[in-house]
Design an enzyme around this catalytic site. Structure first.
Site, short mmCIF file in Angstrom:
data_model
loop_
_atom_site.label_atom_id
_atom_site.label_comp_id
_atom_site.label_asym_id
_atom_site.label_seq_id
_atom_site.Cartn_x
_atom_site.Cartn_y
_atom_site.Cartn_z
CG PHE A 93 0.30 4.80 3.62
CD1 PHE A 93 -0.87 4.88 4.36
CD2 PHE A 93 0.88 3.56 3.44
CE1 PHE A 93 -1.45 3.74 4.91
CE2 PHE A 93 0.31 2.41 3.98
CZ PHE A 93 -0.86 2.51 4.72
CB THR A 129 -0.94 0.01 1.22
OG1 THR A 129 -1.78 -1.14 1.13
CG2 THR A 129 -1.82 1.25 1.25
#
Ligand code: PEP
Ligand code: MN
Length: 681
Positions: A281, A279
């Site tokens: 960010f 992921t």
């Protein structure tokens, strides 16, 4: 007994003492790094010197080998050390350039303790964690308003995931709010199934998690029978709920850390559909930052284009004209104007650079709306390739000796089109995880004919890496002439191959036999192989033409080059442009070798097609003593790569033992290949 315990204690103390010394030395190294930065800053040198890094790693690999440390281990350790040095220098430069915040830094994230956002924020702020306070909020909006109101310095927000895609809510927030991107983080997400006790999977009736996490584990969840899913605002909350309910039929999907924090047991790890699950960010703040020009950097923008033909193309052309590398383009609906879109762009470069400023100015004239979200240090630092690969470089001269591309003239009538030089004059090169097939470097694919066990594929992988080869092969579905021969371990074998590839950081290739295997194999193999016996299996060719993985297409035992190129055409025609041809010997009247290696095919193919060509001398020769000379001959006639079968104990191999090289022969071959390159250059 007493003596043994004493010995153990003494040895442990010695290890502790060595660890202390390692730590001290690392600290001293950092101090030198900081002095180097000062020495560099006076001369405006770039932060990285890849040449120097290559030399450093090469020297240490040799030194390590003399002391019994393997090259992969040494490379891994020094990649970490180099990465730390770069991170340290970047932080220093950034601190000098921007107002340094001396007090406690408050960071707002969505979720509760143990949520992925919190773990990723800890990673981002790891250098100053003692002065950082991470505060969880129930929603993204609340995290962002904490920054807006001055209650927090930064918000830490997930923006995209490599399995499930963009996190739209956050993109939409960025368009509404007046916030700037000042940093990014990339976090490896390893989803675990967590429960109160070690219960068997079939007893689980409900799985709780964040919808994104559930979406990333779709395949695993579909295998659980009579089990439903329930959404929670973040993964850690799902863990907390399982803990509070004390219900043994419930489980949560979250990080192992969240499980530990709330006292749950891990029932299963690595649940995500894709093992490479990351992921990304954004760190956002009320003000943009400046980024030192020596720090590799990205810039993010938000644009809207006029509702007219070619508008997006014109806008993006501004980036192209200034030679800017775009890393992401995302479209989001524009609220209030149905079927019109906002576009988010990320590209490499710094607003402090002239070409980026000019491109942004040009974009302004071609868009109806533009919001510059800011420049920020790029998180992923490319790792300097381990130098053994440098040993295998083909020199420029070697390039020149091979046949130069000749565009097909109008009269050259060929039955294939997409594979021809007429359609594409320049060489195609295929990139897999940093390895380029079809470029100037000779690429070596090596491994056993078949994956036989975890132990066997692991030692082979280690050997491939140590010898400086680039890609790991291993058959899991074996096309055997006799139905009584070993047919391969199937998907279990593939899982072992993938594990070995991950462990040694090697891309993997394996053969597919049937269309219905293609999608599943493509999920974890980096390259698919279509074997000689399947070269004209048209439904298989169409199936591999539809996936986004490179395909090695082996020449059929009785196929002409035109038939090979037409088989490639089937794959290209479906959309997949990453086809690599493989000469592996053809059937002739000659019986003293298993097949006759057609070396003449290589310069001819290089003339006819832009596709890369590798040579497999193992299946051609059928006997191991012929493999090294044929491999070197293939290198000499201009092959882009080689595919070599190796085995830790060829006499015991379950498939193709007689043609497999034992490890010492393979190492010798690799060094002969290396020597040829050295002589040529
Ligand atoms: C193989 O690569 O293991 C194989 C079966 O090759 P081929 O299709 O060339 O016989
Ligand atoms: Mn084989």
């Amino acid at each position: 007994m007493k003596k043994k315990t004493d010995d153990l204690e003494r040895l442990r103390r010695q290890i502790d003492a060595i660890d202390d010394r390692i730590l001290h030395r690392l600290a001293s190294r950092r101090q030198l790094v900081s002095r180097i930065l000062r020495a560099k800053s006076t001369r405006e040198m770039s932060l990285r010197n890849v040449r120097r890094e290559e030399e450093l790693i090469s020297r240490l690999i040799v030194l390590g080998k003399d002391r019994g440390l393997d090259a992969h281990f040494v490379t891994r350790v020094f990649h970490e050390i180099i990465d730390d040095a770069l991170g340290f220098q970047e932080r220093r430069l950034q601190r000098n350039l921007n107002d340094y915040h001396h007090g406690i830094t408050r960071v707002a994230y969505q979720g509760i303790e143990g949520a992925y956002s919190q773990l990723a924020a800890q990673q981002f702020f790891s250098a100053e964690l003692d002065r950082t306070e991470l505060v969880g909020f129930p929603t993204f909006e609340e995290a962002v308003s904490a920054v807006r109101n001055g209650d927090a310095d930064y918000a830490f927000l997930p923006i995209e995931n490599t399995t499930a895609g963009s996190i739209n809510q956050v993109y939409d927030l960025l368009s509404r709010e007046s916030l700037f991107v000042v940093g990014e983080e990339i976090f490896r997400v390893d989803h675990c199934l967590l429960a109160l006790e070690d219960v068997p999977l079939f007893k689980i009736r409900r799985v709780l998690s964040h919808p994104e996490a559930l979406a990333q584990c779709n395949k695993f969840l579909s295998r659980l029978k009579n089990c439903r899913t329930e959404y929670y605002a973040d993964t850690a909350m799902a863990v907390q709920k399982v803990k509070d309910d004390q219900d043994l039929s419930q489980a949560a999907i979250a990080s192992e850390e969240a499980g530990t924090r709330y006292g749950l047991k891990v029932l299963h790890r690595q649940l995500a559909d894709q093992p490479e699950n990351f992921t990304r960010f954004f760190v956002v703040a009320p003000q943009p930052i400046k980024v030192d020009r020596r720090v590799p950097c990205k810039t993010s923008l938000l644009i809207a284009t006029p509702h007219e033909e070619g508008a997006l193309l014109k806008a993006l052309d501004a980036l192209h004209r200034h030679q800017i590398n775009m890393t992401k383009l995302e479209s989001r609906p524009r609220l209030g104007t149905p079927f019109q879109y906002l576009f988010y762009l990320d590209f490499e470069g710094n607003l402090a650079e002239e070409n980026i400023r000019l491109a942004v100015d040009e974009l302004r004239t071609r868009t109806t709306f533009i919001k510059v979200l800011g420049s920020y240090p790029m998180r992923e630092r490319a790792k300097t390739a381990p130098p053994p690969s440098a040993y295998l470089s083909r020199s420029r001269e070697a390039e020149d000796k091979t046949v130069s591309p000749e565009p097909a003239t109008a009269e050259t009538k060929v039955s294939y089109r997409l594979a021809s030089r007429g359609t594409k004059a320049r060489d195609t090169s295929v990139e897999v995880r940093g390895v380029r097939i079809g470029g100037p470097e000779l690429v070596v694919i090596a491994g056993p004919c078949a994956v036989e066990s975890r132990e066997q594929i692991m030692v082979c992988a280690r050997q491939v890496k140590e010898a400086g080869a680039h890609i790991l092969r291993g058959g899991c579905f074996k096309p055997r002439t006799s139905p009584y021969s070993f047919q391969g371990l199937g998907f279990d074998g593939l899982a072992l191959l993938a594990e070995a590839g991950r462990e040694l950081d090697l891309p993997i290739i394996t053969e597919v036999l049937a269309p219905d295997q293609v999608e599943r194999v493509a999920e974890c193999a980096d390259i698919l192989q279509v074997g000689a016996r399947n070269m004209q299996n048209f439904s298989l060719l169409k199936a591999v033409g539809q996936v986004h993985r490179p395909v090695v297409l082996k020449r059929g035992m009785m196929a002409t080059l035109e038939e090979l190129l037409n088989a490639a055409e089937y794959i290209l025609g479906q959309g997949n442009q990453q086809v690599i041809l493989c000469e592996r010997g053809i059937r002739t009247f000659e019986t003293s070798t298993r097949n006759t290696l057609d070396l003449g095919a290589i310069p001819i193919l290089r003339k006819l097609t832009h596709l890369p060509i590798v040579v497999d001398p193992s299946h051609a020769a059928g006997q191991r003593q012929l493999v090294p000379p044929l491999a070197l001959a293939a290198q000499a006639v201009g092959a882009h790569g080689l595919m070599i079968e190796i085995h830790p104990n060829p006499d015991e191999a379950l498939s193709d033992g007689p043609q497999s090289l034992p490890f010492p022969d393979f190492v010798r071959l690799m060094s002969d290949i290396h020597e040829n390159v050295a002589v040529e250059s």
